[in-house]
Structure formats: C-alpha cells, structure tokens
Write a protein that holds these residues in place. Structure first.
Motif, PDB file in Angstrom:
ATOM      1  N   SER A   8      46.135  56.975  44.141  1.00  0.00           N
ATOM      2  CA  SER A   8      46.590  55.593  44.244  1.00  0.00           C
ATOM      3  C   SER A   8      46.143  54.823  43.015  1.00  0.00           C
ATOM      4  O   SER A   8      45.041  55.024  42.511  1.00  0.00           O
ATOM      5  CB  SER A   8      46.010  54.941  45.510  1.00  0.00           C
ATOM      6  N   VAL A   9      47.007  53.940  42.540  1.00  0.00           N
ATOM      7  CA  VAL A   9      46.707  53.041  41.425  1.00  0.00           C
ATOM      8  C   VAL A   9      46.536  51.638  41.982  1.00  0.00           C
ATOM      9  O   VAL A   9      47.276  51.220  42.874  1.00  0.00           O
ATOM     10  CB  VAL A   9      47.847  53.073  40.386  1.00  0.00           C
ATOM     11  N   GLY A  10      45.538  50.893  41.458  1.00  0.00           N
ATOM     12  CA  GLY A  10      45.345  49.547  41.972  1.00  0.00           C
ATOM     13  C   GLY A  10      44.506  48.688  41.055  1.00  0.00           C
ATOM     14  O   GLY A  10      43.828  49.186  40.143  1.00  0.00           O
ATOM     15  N   PRO A  11      44.522  47.377  41.297  1.00  0.00           N
ATOM     16  CA  PRO A  11      43.780  46.445  40.451  1.00  0.00           C
ATOM     17  C   PRO A  11      42.322  46.320  40.860  1.00  0.00           C
ATOM     18  O   PRO A  11      41.951  46.542  42.017  1.00  0.00           O
ATOM     19  CB  PRO A  11      44.515  45.121  40.683  1.00  0.00           C
ATOM     20  N   MET A  12      41.497  45.936  39.892  1.00  0.00           N
ATOM     21  CA  MET A  12      40.087  45.643  40.107  1.00  0.00           C
ATOM     22  C   MET A  12      39.789  44.311  39.417  1.00  0.00           C
ATOM     23  O   MET A  12      40.353  44.029  38.350  1.00  0.00           O
ATOM     24  CB  MET A  12      39.211  46.760  39.551  1.00  0.00           C
ATOM     25  N   ALA A  13      38.906  43.499  40.004  1.00  0.00           N
ATOM     26  CA  ALA A  13      38.666  42.171  39.444  1.00  0.00           C
ATOM     27  C   ALA A  13      37.350  41.601  39.961  1.00  0.00           C
ATOM     28  O   ALA A  13      36.812  42.065  40.971  1.00  0.00           O
ATOM     29  CB  ALA A  13      39.814  41.222  39.812  1.00  0.00           C
ATOM     30  N   ARG A  14      36.846  40.560  39.269  1.00  0.00           N
ATOM     31  CA  ARG A  14      35.684  39.838  39.777  1.00  0.00           C
ATOM     32  C   ARG A  14      36.079  38.823  40.837  1.00  0.00           C
ATOM     33  O   ARG A  14      35.241  38.402  41.633  1.00  0.00           O
ATOM     34  CB  ARG A  14      34.968  39.097  38.632  1.00  0.00           C
ATOM     35  N   HIS A  15      37.328  38.398  40.827  1.00  0.00           N
ATOM     36  CA  HIS A  15      37.790  37.347  41.718  1.00  0.00           C
ATOM     37  C   HIS A  15      38.928  37.886  42.584  1.00  0.00           C
ATOM     38  O   HIS A  15      39.900  38.439  42.049  1.00  0.00           O
ATOM     39  CB  HIS A  15      38.287  36.138  40.912  1.00  0.00           C
ATOM     40  N   PRO A  16      38.865  37.717  43.900  1.00  0.00           N
ATOM     41  CA  PRO A  16      39.888  38.311  44.761  1.00  0.00           C
ATOM     42  C   PRO A  16      41.276  37.755  44.522  1.00  0.00           C
ATOM     43  O   PRO A  16      42.272  38.445  44.755  1.00  0.00           O
ATOM     44  CB  PRO A  16      39.385  38.013  46.174  1.00  0.00           C
ATOM     45  N   GLU A  17      41.394  36.511  44.057  1.00  0.00           N
ATOM     46  CA  GLU A  17      42.717  35.957  43.788  1.00  0.00           C
ATOM     47  C   GLU A  17      43.432  36.779  42.715  1.00  0.00           C
ATOM     48  O   GLU A  17      44.672  36.842  42.683  1.00  0.00           O
ATOM     49  CB  GLU A  17      42.622  34.494  43.364  1.00  0.00           C
ATOM     50  N   ASP A  18      42.672  37.422  41.830  1.00  0.00           N
ATOM     51  CA  ASP A  18      43.287  38.218  40.773  1.00  0.00           C
ATOM     52  C   ASP A  18      43.880  39.514  41.320  1.00  0.00           C
ATOM     53  O   ASP A  18      44.851  40.041  40.757  1.00  0.00           O
ATOM     54  CB  ASP A  18      42.274  38.520  39.683  1.00  0.00           C
ATOM     55  N   LEU A  19      43.298  40.043  42.394  1.00  0.00           N
ATOM     56  CA  LEU A  19      43.895  41.229  43.018  1.00  0.00           C
ATOM     57  C   LEU A  19      45.265  40.888  43.567  1.00  0.00           C
ATOM     58  O   LEU A  19      46.224  41.657  43.429  1.00  0.00           O
ATOM     59  CB  LEU A  19      43.003  41.748  44.146  1.00  0.00           C
ATOM     60  N   ARG A  20      45.368  39.728  44.220  1.00  0.00           N
ATOM     61  CA  ARG A  20      46.652  39.315  44.790  1.00  0.00           C
ATOM     62  C   ARG A  20      47.673  39.086  43.681  1.00  0.00           C
ATOM     63  O   ARG A  20      48.839  39.484  43.802  1.00  0.00           O
ATOM     64  CB  ARG A  20      46.452  38.053  45.627  1.00  0.00           C
ATOM     65  N   LEU A  21      47.240  38.446  42.584  1.00  0.00           N
ATOM     66  CA  LEU A  21      48.130  38.208  41.453  1.00  0.00           C
ATOM     67  C   LEU A  21      48.604  39.524  40.843  1.00  0.00           C
ATOM     68  O   LEU A  21      49.811  39.736  40.632  1.00  0.00           O
ATOM     69  CB  LEU A  21      47.393  37.370  40.400  1.00  0.00           C
ATOM     70  N   ALA A  22      47.670  40.418  40.554  1.00  0.00           N
ATOM     71  CA  ALA A  22      48.021  41.684  39.910  1.00  0.00           C
ATOM     72  C   ALA A  22      48.855  42.567  40.829  1.00  0.00           C
ATOM     73  O   ALA A  22      49.767  43.264  40.368  1.00  0.00           O
ATOM     74  CB  ALA A  22      46.756  42.416  39.483  1.00  0.00           C
ATOM     75  N   LEU A  23      48.561  42.539  42.126  1.00  0.00           N
ATOM     76  CA  LEU A  23      49.322  43.363  43.057  1.00  0.00           C
ATOM     77  C   LEU A  23      50.794  42.977  43.042  1.00  0.00           C
ATOM     78  O   LEU A  23      51.673  43.845  43.018  1.00  0.00           O
ATOM     79  CB  LEU A  23      48.749  43.228  44.473  1.00  0.00           C
ATOM     80  N   GLY A  24      51.081  41.678  43.037  1.00  0.00           N
ATOM     81  CA  GLY A  24      52.467  41.243  42.995  1.00  0.00           C
ATOM     82  C   GLY A  24      53.205  41.764  41.774  1.00  0.00           C
ATOM     83  O   GLY A  24      54.410  42.049  41.829  1.00  0.00           O
ATOM     84  N   ILE A  25      52.490  41.921  40.675  1.00  0.00           N
ATOM     85  CA  ILE A  25      53.086  42.474  39.454  1.00  0.00           C
ATOM     86  C   ILE A  25      53.252  43.980  39.567  1.00  0.00           C
ATOM     87  O   ILE A  25      54.309  44.539  39.269  1.00  0.00           O
ATOM     88  CB  ILE A  25      52.211  42.107  38.242  1.00  0.00           C
ATOM     89  N   LEU A  26      52.213  44.668  40.014  1.00  0.00           N
ATOM     90  CA  LEU A  26      52.244  46.129  40.096  1.00  0.00           C
ATOM     91  C   LEU A  26      53.292  46.636  41.073  1.00  0.00           C
ATOM     92  O   LEU A  26      53.817  47.747  40.916  1.00  0.00           O
ATOM     93  CB  LEU A  26      50.859  46.653  40.485  1.00  0.00           C
ATOM     94  N   LEU A  27      53.624  45.835  42.088  1.00  0.00           N
ATOM     95  CA  LEU A  27      54.653  46.237  43.046  1.00  0.00           C
ATOM     96  C   LEU A  27      56.008  46.444  42.379  1.00  0.00           C
ATOM     97  O   LEU A  27      56.863  47.154  42.916  1.00  0.00           O
ATOM     98  CB  LEU A  27      54.787  45.196  44.157  1.00  0.00           C
TER      99      LEU A  27
END
Length: 493
Positions: free
Chosen positions: A220-239
């Motif tokens: 699985s590929v996924g985002p990592m971040a210091r701030h959880p809002e960045d996971l939501r932002l990056a996930l929308g892009i990676l989808l």
C-alpha cells in the motif's frame, strides 16, 4: 503566520503561497536551512536536487503572480521515500547496485502530487532492499530518530518519518507491506496512513530495472505528515492515481462525527505483550474517546493470528522470492534465506516462520494462499460491519535502539524477538486490505513517541482521514523531547 515556516502544515503553506503571503522559494529555503542545521545528525536524506527545486519554486511563484489556477499543493516543497521513481532523480530502493540508477519517469503517486503543484526536491532513507523496521541505507548509513539520536526512526519508511519529525518536510510519501508506514510513524511521533490496498497506484514504486513488479499483495502507498489535515489533503490527490481511487473520491458517504462512532479496541495480539507505556497510552486514549460519546468496547483479536500470519507469509514470501537477485533465486539459496538469514536478521519469530513458508513455497501453494487470503478479507469485513473503528497497538515497544544489528527486546520481563515486536502488530493486518491510520498518542517514560493504529473498513479511507483530524483534537500529539543528544531536533507540532 505565527510560527516558523518549517513547522507549518502543507495545507497552511499552500494557502499562504496561493494568497501571496509567502513565496514558494522562501518556504523551500526555510526547509533547506533546517536540513543544513540538523540532517548531519539525523541523516534522513539520501538524495537532494536543490537547483531543480529552486527552479520549480520560482516557476510556482510566477504562476501565482499571473493569477493562474493553482493545484492544492502549489509550491509546497516535499520529499518522498527512496523507493518512488521521480523523473531525473536517483532511485535506489536501498540496493547497493542501484547507486547510480536515475528514474526516467515519475511513479504514478509522484505524478499526481506534482500535478497538484508539489515541489519534490529529495529522497529519504530506507534500509537495505527497503525491508526492515530500521533504516540503515547502504549508501548513506544509518538514519536516526530526531526524538533521541540513540534510537532509530523505524522502517522501511524511516527516513520519511525522521524527515517529518525533524522539520525537513511537511509531507512525505511512504509505502507499507509489513508496517513500513505505521511503525516509523509510531517511532517518530507523526501521522501515517496505510491506504486500502489497490486504492493508490503502486506503479513506479520499488522497481528494479529488468525485474518484474512481483510484490503485488499487501503493498500500500500512502501519505505521512506531522499534521493530520495534510493526510486528508494528500489522500484526495493520491486517489486520482487509480480508477478505484477516483470512484472513492467521488463517493458521497454520510458524515459521522467521532462522537457518533462505534469503536472496538484490542490491547495485544496473541502472546506478544506490549510495554507498560503502550498499555497506559492505549488506556488513556480509549477513555478520552469514550468521553466524547463514542461507543467504545474492548474485543478479542477478531481473527486467528497464526492463520492470518501463515497466509500473509505464504503470499508475501513467495512474491518476495521472485524479486531476489538471480543468484538467490535457486532452491538452495531460498532455503538458506528461510532457515539461516531471516531468522538471524529478525530472530526466530512468527514473522520469520511465516515469511519462510513463502520463500520456498510452490506456485500451487501460493495460489491456494491467495484464495485463502481473500476469504480472510471477507471474514474480517463481516466482523467489521458493526464498528466504525478498531484501535490496536502499532508495536510492542517504542522506537528500537539504533545500531547495525537487530536485537530481541525486553517487554514487561519477557524477551520478545525483534521480528515479533513489530511484525505481529503490523504484518497480519496488512493481509486484510483495509486502511490503517497511525496516530501519535503519547510518550514512553523515556520520552519516546507511542502511536496507535486506527483501523477502518475497507475503502473508508476518506472518513478515516477525517476521523484522524478529530482524534488529534482529543489526543494531541506529544510535544518534542526537550533535547536529543544535547540538542533539540524534533519539529514543534
């Protein structure tokens, strides 16, 4: 802007750049100054492309000045794990013989991030062959944990987690087949999302020139971040990297606040205990979540640990054996790997026994295991129907001590093999194909971060990322240790 640029979230940086409050170039410079100050100690970066990054940042600033339509990460600098192809940058996958390999094109996940405006300027450390829960890169040497330089950052996305914790980057791209996003996130006190299997494209990840892309299960590929809002932002892009992801992104699910969720939790897996610090952090988290109004209930492990491990090991070990260097693909070499090398590297454990089954398995046994795996996925999905979330530990202990050799660990008076200290909590759940979010939830007595795994139903990734933002309000991430080997290096969150 009320704090240091390098401590801001990627979402904040994108907003500031888009409004012209700060330039992309100045954001890049702030992070590179941080690298120049601290990477000598942490050693998270293995490749940098500064000149190219400055050119891209300046182009991003000109686009803002022209009033062009901007992507959600426009001008935001970031790094990616040294397993993802980035056109024109070196990609080694942690292999000595790929020291000079330069990718000709972007991995799909990298491509959608760059189209969203990200400025990708560096690659982060991985262990040999990108396969370990530590990160000693064969070209760059050991990566260390910014919280305490006597400890490692985890692996295999260890450089990713360390770079985030040290403030070198606001966002990272990781990958996970046996805990490689989750265990480093736990070790370094950052957020990491293992997405539902198949949701984000893995094309251009971990490829050895001339070899087939044999690792197809559990990855699985996924985002990592210091701030959880960045996971939501990056996930929308990676989808956007797969048709399935696009469909999930367009799906409109009814909103469920954390206070309305039904949450199961399990304190340990099998007979592998967790340390007292993890017990305490998990107990406090469950109490706080229950106080929101969520329905919280302790449950037994919802699957046969040994059976899931066996199926995981057969499928993953067989696929792993297909990408071994040519001299190691014969029957004798595989038996040596199974009975000597892996038990030495990870210590005799459930993990090494299960992986060994696959290394020497026949194609017939592999295909039977594939069928059994998806039976287990369906059974787990049936179990999950009454719940929104399931919470478990990430590992038996916080970060492992730094060092070249892997060691057994002592947990509440017992000796736990290195392979099981992390493998038992991360490998079996990788076989079940659902999304898992690692959340920093507390500190050990040694002031090392302790994370928890928040599991959600398969393809419920967007809601899981949203719940992660709510969880962060209830379980604020721990603040950095006041000193690591005499100096502060962890980023303020």
């Amino acid at each position: 802007m009320t704090r240091e640029t390098w401590t801001a979230s990627a979402a904040e940086l994108a907003r500031w750049i888009a409004r012209g409050e700060i330039s992309s170039r100045s954001v890049l410079e702030a992070h590179l100054r941080r690298v120049d100050s601290e990477n000598g100690a942490v050693n998270a970066l293995v490749t940098q492309a500064r000149e190219r990054a400055y050119a891209e940042a300046e182009a991003a600033d000109r686009a803002v000045a022209r009033g062009e339509t901007l992507g959600p990460l426009h001008g935001v600098p970031m790094t990616v794990k040294d397993t993802f192809d980035v056109a024109g940058l070196r990609t080694t996958n942690g292999l000595p013989w790929l020291r000079n390999h330069v990718a000709a094109s972007d991995a799909d996940a990298v491509s959608v991030l760059r189209r969203a405006g990200a400025v990708i300027w560096g690659k982060t450390s991985v262990p040999f062959a990108s396969y370990d829960w530590k990160s000693r890169h064969p070209h760059a040497g050991p990566c260390r944990n910014p919280w305490n330089l006597a400890y490692g950052p985890g692996g295999s996305s260890g450089g990713s987690a360390a770079a985030l914790a040290a403030g070198f980057t606001p966002l990272e791209l990781g990958s996970d087949v046996a805990g490689s996003i989750r265990q480093p996130s736990h070790s370094c006190g950052v957020y990491g999302l293992r997405t539902s299997e198949g949701l984000v494209s893995t094309r251009g990840h971990g490829r050895t020139p001339g070899a087939p892309a044999a690792l197809r299960s559990h990855l699985s590929v996924g985002p990592m971040a210091r701030h959880p809002e960045d996971l939501r932002l990056a996930l929308g892009i990676l989808l956007q990297s797969t048709a399935v992801g696009q469909a999930v992104g367009e799906r409109q699910l009814p909103a469920v606040s954390l206070s309305e969720t039904r949450i199961a939790w399990t304190p340990s897996f099998g007979d592998v205990p967790v340390c007292e610090g993890t017990e305490r952090v998990l107990g406090e988290a469950v109490h706080r979540l229950g106080a929101t109004g969520a329905e919280v209930q302790r449950v037994e492990l919802p699957f046969d640990l040994h059976r899931v491990f066996e199926v995981y090991g057969l499928t993953h070990g067989f696929e792993l054996s297909m990408v071994l260097p040519g001299p190691l693909r014969n029957r004798l070499a595989k038996r040596i790997l199974r009975h000597v090398y892996y038990p030495f590297k990870y210590r005799p454990s459930l993990f090494t026994r299960s992986l060994g089954l696959g290394l020497t398995a026949s194609p017939r046994a592999y295909f039977h295991a594939l069928e059994a795996r998806w039976d287990l996925v369906r059974q787990f999905e049936d179990w999950f129907r009454p719940w929104h979330l399931w919470i478990t530990p990430v590992a038996a202990t916080p970060a492992f001590p730094a060092g070249a050799f892997n060691r057994n660990v002592r947990v509440q008076g017992r000796t736990v093999s290195y392979g099981d200290a992390a493998g038992v909590y991360c490998s079996p759940t990788a076989a079940l194909a659902h999304p898992i979010l690692t959340v920093p939830a507390g500190l050990s007595p040694e002031r090392l971060p302790i994370g928890l795994q928040f599991h959600a139903r398969r393809l419920d990734d967007l809601r899981l990322a949203g719940w992660g933002c709510e969880v962060a309000e209830i379980l604020p991430p721990p603040q950095p240790s006041p000193a690591a080997q005499g100096r502060v290096v962890a980023a303020s969150i």
